[in-house]
Design a protein around this motif. Structure first.
Motif, PDB file in Angstrom:
ATOM      1  N   HIS A 193       0.796  -1.249  -0.056  1.00  0.00           N
ATOM      2  CA  HIS A 193      -0.005   0.091   0.072  1.00  0.00           C
ATOM      3  C   HIS A 193       0.903   1.398  -0.188  1.00  0.00           C
ATOM      4  O   HIS A 193       0.689   2.351  -0.675  1.00  0.00           O
ATOM      5  N   CYS A 194       1.949   1.299   0.747  1.00  0.00           N
ATOM      6  CA  CYS A 194       2.510   2.532   0.982  1.00  0.00           C
ATOM      7  C   CYS A 194       3.650   2.790  -0.289  1.00  0.00           C
ATOM      8  O   CYS A 194       4.372   3.865  -0.124  1.00  0.00           O
ATOM      9  N   CYS A 231      -3.325  -1.631   3.423  1.00  0.00           N
ATOM     10  CA  CYS A 231      -2.232  -1.604   4.504  1.00  0.00           C
ATOM     11  C   CYS A 231      -2.889  -2.140   5.923  1.00  0.00           C
ATOM     12  O   CYS A 231      -3.677  -1.679   6.404  1.00  0.00           O
ATOM     13  N   PRO A 232      -2.159  -3.371   6.205  1.00  0.00           N
ATOM     14  CA  PRO A 232      -2.801  -4.079   7.357  1.00  0.00           C
ATOM     15  C   PRO A 232      -2.645  -3.265   8.708  1.00  0.00           C
ATOM     16  O   PRO A 232      -3.612  -3.085   9.521  1.00  0.00           O
ATOM     17  N   GLU A 233      -1.716  -2.295   8.665  1.00  0.00           N
ATOM     18  CA  GLU A 233      -1.574  -1.446  10.383  1.00  0.00           C
ATOM     19  C   GLU A 233      -2.459  -0.306  10.194  1.00  0.00           C
ATOM     20  O   GLU A 233      -2.953   0.048  11.128  1.00  0.00           O
ATOM     21  N   ARG A 292      -0.548   5.426  14.976  1.00  0.00           N
ATOM     22  CA  ARG A 292      -0.020   4.424  15.875  1.00  0.00           C
ATOM     23  C   ARG A 292       1.514   4.672  16.166  1.00  0.00           C
ATOM     24  O   ARG A 292       1.966   5.433  15.102  1.00  0.00           O
ATOM     25  N   SER A 324       9.801  -3.824   7.413  1.00  0.00           N
ATOM     26  CA  SER A 324       8.626  -3.495   8.110  1.00  0.00           C
ATOM     27  C   SER A 324       8.323  -4.865   8.871  1.00  0.00           C
ATOM     28  O   SER A 324       8.467  -5.994   8.292  1.00  0.00           O
ATOM     29  N   CYS A 346       5.103  -5.845   6.307  1.00  0.00           N
ATOM     30  CA  CYS A 346       5.195  -5.972   4.980  1.00  0.00           C
ATOM     31  C   CYS A 346       6.745  -6.361   4.454  1.00  0.00           C
ATOM     32  O   CYS A 346       7.178  -6.485   2.950  1.00  0.00           O
TER      33      CYS A 346
HETATM   34  S1  SF4 Z   1       2.005  -1.775   7.129  1.00  0.00           S
HETATM   35 FE1  SF4 Z   1       3.734  -0.662   6.668  1.00  0.00          FE
HETATM   36  S2  SF4 Z   1       4.807  -1.317   5.187  1.00  0.00           S
HETATM   37 FE2  SF4 Z   1       2.866  -2.379   4.994  1.00  0.00          FE
HETATM   38  S3  SF4 Z   1       1.735  -0.790   3.547  1.00  0.00           S
HETATM   39 FE3  SF4 Z   1       1.368  -0.250   5.569  1.00  0.00          FE
HETATM   40  S4  SF4 Z   1       2.743   1.593   5.851  1.00  0.00           S
HETATM   41 FE4  SF4 Z   1       3.538   0.039   4.313  1.00  0.00          FE
END
Ligand code: SF4
Length: 185
Positions: A9-10, A52-54, A62, A111, A114
């Motif tokens: 995602h990022c 993006c899981p986070e 966060r 990460s 990811c």
């Molecule tokens: S969890 Fe972190 S590395 Fe993965 S998409 Fe989201 S921001 Fe990017």
């Protein structure tokens, strides 16, 4: 034939990342991200953004985390749920090989979620306020050669769906490794 890449995602939206102080490593990572995107666009590659899981679990405020904090049944269940439509999307493109070629999937090395070849581990957890050992706990963080939790779940789902694709992490010290996925004829 349309060439397709599934990307973290990022890679397309850095607003989803944990807020942090600009550091040299982050600058190199950003330069590589932009070089990768420019090359992908120049080569006519279609980009499909993974969730993006986070961000979808903990939002924009966060803290940064380590692998151990996401290594739970809850985070894995969340990852599996948001990846389910991605697997269907992959299956649909792969079932039309006369029209589409899926080149692979790009993660973000380092990460806790990811990372593909590298993730960050450490003995983090617990209350932050009023601790005398906080700096010592923070300093347990280290880069480890293994995948993040979200990518581990993705790998399981790919095996279950019998999908075999290159999976590479964006990692500034190994710049050519990720750029080479765009070196098709
Ligand atoms: S969890 Fe972190 S590395 Fe993965 S998409 Fe989201 S921001 Fe990017």
């Amino acid at each position: 034939m349309k060439k397709i890449l599934f990307v973290a995602h990022c890679l397309l939206n850095t607003a989803s990342k944990v807020a942090r102080e600009p550091k040299d490593g982050a600058k190199q990572e950003e330069e590589l991200r932009i070089a990768f995107l420019k090359k992908a666009l120049d080569r006519g590659v279609q980009l499909i953004q993974l969730p993006c899981p986070e961000f979808t679990l903990y939002g924009a405020c966060r803290w940064g985390h380590v692998y151990e904090q996401f290594d739970s049944a809850f985070f894995r269940s969340h990852s599996r749920r948001i990846l389910a439509p991605i697997i269907l999307e992959l299956q649909e493109y792969l079932s039309h090989s006369e029209k589409f070629e899926v080149l692979g999937i790009i993660g973000i090395d380092g990460s806790p979620s990811c990372g593909v070849s590298y993730t960050c581990r450490g003995e983090w957890g617990g209350e932050l306020g009023g601790r005398s050992d906080l700096q010592g706990i923070i300093s347990t963080v280290r880069l480890v050669e293994s995948a993040g939790v979200f990518i581990e779940v993705l790998q399981q789902l790919l095996v279950e769906a019998e999908i075999d694709l290159p999976l590479i992490g964006l990692f500034a010290p190994e710049r050519e490794r990720v750029l080479s996925i765009l070196d098709f004829p």
